[in-house]
Design a protein around this motif. Structure first.
Motif, PDB file in Angstrom:
ATOM      1  N   THR A  70      44.614  28.573  30.031  1.00 36.71           N
ATOM      2  CA  THR A  70      45.332  28.651  31.576  1.00 36.71           C
ATOM      3  C   THR A  70      44.400  29.745  32.007  1.00 36.71           C
ATOM      4  OG1 THR A  70      47.649  28.341  30.794  1.00 36.71           O
ATOM      5  CG2 THR A  70      47.371  29.672  32.856  1.00 36.71           C
ATOM      6  N   LEU A  71      44.207  29.279  33.437  1.00 34.95           N
ATOM      7  CA  LEU A  71      43.328  30.111  34.336  1.00 34.95           C
ATOM      8  C   LEU A  71      43.814  30.234  35.623  1.00 34.95           C
ATOM      9  CD1 LEU A  71      40.398  31.246  34.532  1.00 34.95           C
ATOM     10  CD2 LEU A  71      39.761  29.466  36.062  1.00 34.95           C
ATOM     11  N   ILE A  72      44.679  31.746  35.654  1.00 36.55           N
ATOM     12  CA  ILE A  72      45.190  32.111  36.649  1.00 36.55           C
ATOM     13  C   ILE A  72      44.315  33.040  37.708  1.00 36.55           C
ATOM     14  CG2 ILE A  72      47.349  33.299  37.469  1.00 36.55           C
ATOM     15  CD1 ILE A  72      48.498  32.547  35.080  1.00 36.55           C
ATOM     16  N   VAL A  73      44.300  32.728  39.128  1.00 39.77           N
ATOM     17  CA  VAL A  73      43.474  33.138  39.968  1.00 39.77           C
ATOM     18  C   VAL A  73      44.517  34.271  40.811  1.00 39.77           C
ATOM     19  CG1 VAL A  73      41.750  33.027  41.923  1.00 39.77           C
ATOM     20  CG2 VAL A  73      42.033  31.253  39.936  1.00 39.77           C
ATOM     21  N   VAL A  74      43.990  35.523  40.856  1.00 41.81           N
ATOM     22  CA  VAL A  74      44.913  36.424  41.687  1.00 41.81           C
ATOM     23  C   VAL A  74      44.264  37.180  42.620  1.00 41.81           C
ATOM     24  CG1 VAL A  74      46.470  36.768  39.555  1.00 41.81           C
ATOM     25  CG2 VAL A  74      44.606  38.159  39.755  1.00 41.81           C
ATOM     26  N   LYS A  75      44.860  37.563  43.582  1.00 45.97           N
ATOM     27  CA  LYS A  75      44.294  38.653  44.731  1.00 45.97           C
ATOM     28  C   LYS A  75      44.156  40.016  44.053  1.00 45.97           C
ATOM     29  CE  LYS A  75      46.633  36.155  48.511  1.00 45.97           C
ATOM     30  NZ  LYS A  75      47.387  36.370  49.790  1.00 45.97           N
ATOM     31  N   ALA A  76      43.651  40.836  44.826  1.00 46.74           N
ATOM     32  CA  ALA A  76      43.468  42.163  44.187  1.00 46.74           C
ATOM     33  C   ALA A  76      44.728  42.896  43.953  1.00 46.74           C
ATOM     34  CB  ALA A  76      42.560  42.974  45.330  1.00 46.74           C
ATOM     35  N   ASP A  77      45.547  42.565  44.585  1.00 47.81           N
ATOM     36  CA  ASP A  77      46.824  43.310  44.406  1.00 47.81           C
ATOM     37  C   ASP A  77      47.673  42.806  43.189  1.00 47.81           C
ATOM     38  OD1 ASP A  77      48.008  40.935  45.648  1.00 47.81           O
ATOM     39  OD2 ASP A  77      48.962  42.018  47.060  1.00 47.81           O
ATOM     40  N   GLY A  78      47.033  41.612  42.554  1.00 46.58           N
ATOM     41  CA  GLY A  78      47.836  41.012  41.416  1.00 46.58           C
ATOM     42  C   GLY A  78      48.619  39.729  42.032  1.00 46.58           C
ATOM     43  N   THR A  79      49.017  39.508  43.005  1.00 42.88           N
ATOM     44  CA  THR A  79      49.586  38.226  43.679  1.00 42.88           C
ATOM     45  C   THR A  79      48.677  36.967  43.325  1.00 42.88           C
ATOM     46  OG1 THR A  79      50.180  39.474  45.579  1.00 42.88           O
ATOM     47  CG2 THR A  79      50.381  37.173  45.850  1.00 42.88           C
ATOM     48  N   GLU A  80      49.639  36.050  42.854  1.00 39.86           N
ATOM     49  CA  GLU A  80      49.005  34.824  42.257  1.00 39.86           C
ATOM     50  C   GLU A  80      48.637  34.087  43.389  1.00 39.86           C
ATOM     51  OE1 GLU A  80      51.126  31.100  40.581  1.00 39.86           O
ATOM     52  OE2 GLU A  80      51.426  32.899  39.271  1.00 39.86           O
ATOM     53  N   ILE A  81      47.190  33.443  43.477  1.00 41.95           N
ATOM     54  CA  ILE A  81      46.709  32.588  44.386  1.00 41.95           C
ATOM     55  C   ILE A  81      47.112  30.997  43.659  1.00 41.95           C
ATOM     56  CG2 ILE A  81      44.449  31.490  45.213  1.00 41.95           C
ATOM     57  CD1 ILE A  81      43.207  34.410  45.140  1.00 41.95           C
ATOM     58  N   THR A  82      46.866  30.964  42.450  1.00 41.21           N
ATOM     59  CA  THR A  82      46.905  29.881  41.666  1.00 41.21           C
ATOM     60  C   THR A  82      47.136  29.850  40.175  1.00 41.21           C
ATOM     61  OG1 THR A  82      46.316  27.290  41.433  1.00 41.21           O
ATOM     62  CG2 THR A  82      44.414  28.925  41.708  1.00 41.21           C
ATOM     63  N   LYS A  83      47.981  28.927  39.750  1.00 41.82           N
ATOM     64  CA  LYS A  83      48.026  28.792  38.170  1.00 41.82           C
ATOM     65  C   LYS A  83      47.385  27.871  37.748  1.00 41.82           C
ATOM     66  CE  LYS A  83      52.586  31.216  36.813  1.00 41.82           C
ATOM     67  NZ  LYS A  83      53.487  30.738  36.259  1.00 41.82           N
ATOM     68  N   ASN A  84      46.926  27.028  38.674  1.00 35.24           N
ATOM     69  CA  ASN A  84      45.960  25.939  38.375  1.00 35.24           C
ATOM     70  C   ASN A  84      44.529  25.986  38.351  1.00 35.24           C
ATOM     71  OD1 ASN A  84      48.342  24.363  37.942  1.00 35.24           O
ATOM     72  ND2 ASN A  84      48.596  24.086  40.310  1.00 35.24           N
ATOM     73  N   GLY A  85      43.934  27.216  37.910  1.00 30.80           N
ATOM     74  CA  GLY A  85      42.458  27.301  38.100  1.00 30.80           C
ATOM     75  C   GLY A  85      41.856  26.462  37.094  1.00 30.80           C
ATOM     76  N   THR A  86      42.461  25.904  36.009  1.00 35.36           N
ATOM     77  CA  THR A  86      41.573  25.033  35.183  1.00 35.36           C
ATOM     78  C   THR A  86      41.167  23.568  35.943  1.00 35.36           C
ATOM     79  OG1 THR A  86      43.727  24.518  33.940  1.00 35.36           O
ATOM     80  CG2 THR A  86      42.453  25.887  32.943  1.00 35.36           C
ATOM     81  N   SER A  87      42.580  23.293  36.562  1.00 32.26           N
ATOM     82  CA  SER A  87      42.406  21.916  37.329  1.00 32.26           C
ATOM     83  C   SER A  87      41.163  22.070  38.253  1.00 32.26           C
ATOM     84  CB  SER A  87      43.525  21.723  37.689  1.00 32.26           C
ATOM     85  OG  SER A  87      44.505  21.171  36.904  1.00 32.26           O
ATOM     86  N   ASP A  88      41.294  23.300  39.084  1.00 32.04           N
ATOM     87  CA  ASP A  88      40.385  23.432  40.192  1.00 32.04           C
ATOM     88  C   ASP A  88      38.845  23.551  39.676  1.00 32.04           C
ATOM     89  OD1 ASP A  88      42.629  23.672  41.889  1.00 32.04           O
ATOM     90  OD2 ASP A  88      42.394  25.979  41.954  1.00 32.04           O
TER      91      ASP A  88
END
Length: 143
Positions: free
Chosen positions: A109-127
């Motif tokens: 699982t690759l989760i991309v987050v902003k600097a404050d920890g807010t999730e951008i996407t849980k689909n980083g692997t697909s991206d």
């Protein structure tokens, strides 16, 4: 600005050098990579992620959140397959906290987050596997 949830956390590189998360992550897109050496899909995805990272490392910082069963497994996996990215030291409660916070149920699982920890996407692997240029993926994550 580093994610608040990593405030005070020391991140480590393969060479055992340690850096305060706030310093290591400043100005970067942050990707939390939940993976383990014993996981066949992880072992297939990690080289793809390594190549992706190699093209955008000025804009992206990956943090390996290891679900390995031992520190030696973590280190061996990093040595054989990973890019030169950070990991959370083995045994740190931060691993469990991040897994729970982001609801990680399977790996990789690759989760991309902003600097404050807010999730951008849980689909980083697909991206990453989308076939799009890494720079285009980073641009999407920054939008």
């Amino acid at each position: 600005m580093a994610p608040k949830f990593l405030a005070g956390v020391q991140l480590e590189k393969r060479d055992k050098s340690k850096t305060e998360a706030s310093k290591a992550l400043e100005g970067k897109v942050i990707a939390l990579y939940f993976s383990a050496h014993w996981c066949p899909p992880c072992r297939a995805f990690t080289p793809i992620l390594k190549d992706f990272y190699g093209e955008v490392e000025d804009d992206l910082e990956i943090i390996f959140v290891s679900l390995d069963h031992s520190e030696s497994d973590l280190k061996a996996y990093m040595a054989e397959a990973h890019g030169d990215w950070y990991h959370i030291p083995f045994g740190s409660d931060t691993v469990k906290d991040l897994k729970q916070k982001y609801g990680v149920r399977s790996i990789p699982t690759l989760i991309v987050v902003k600097a404050d920890g807010t999730e951008i996407t849980k689909n980083g692997t697909s991206d990453v596997q989308s076939g799009k240029a890494p720079s285009a993926v980073i641009k999407k994550w920054k939008a």
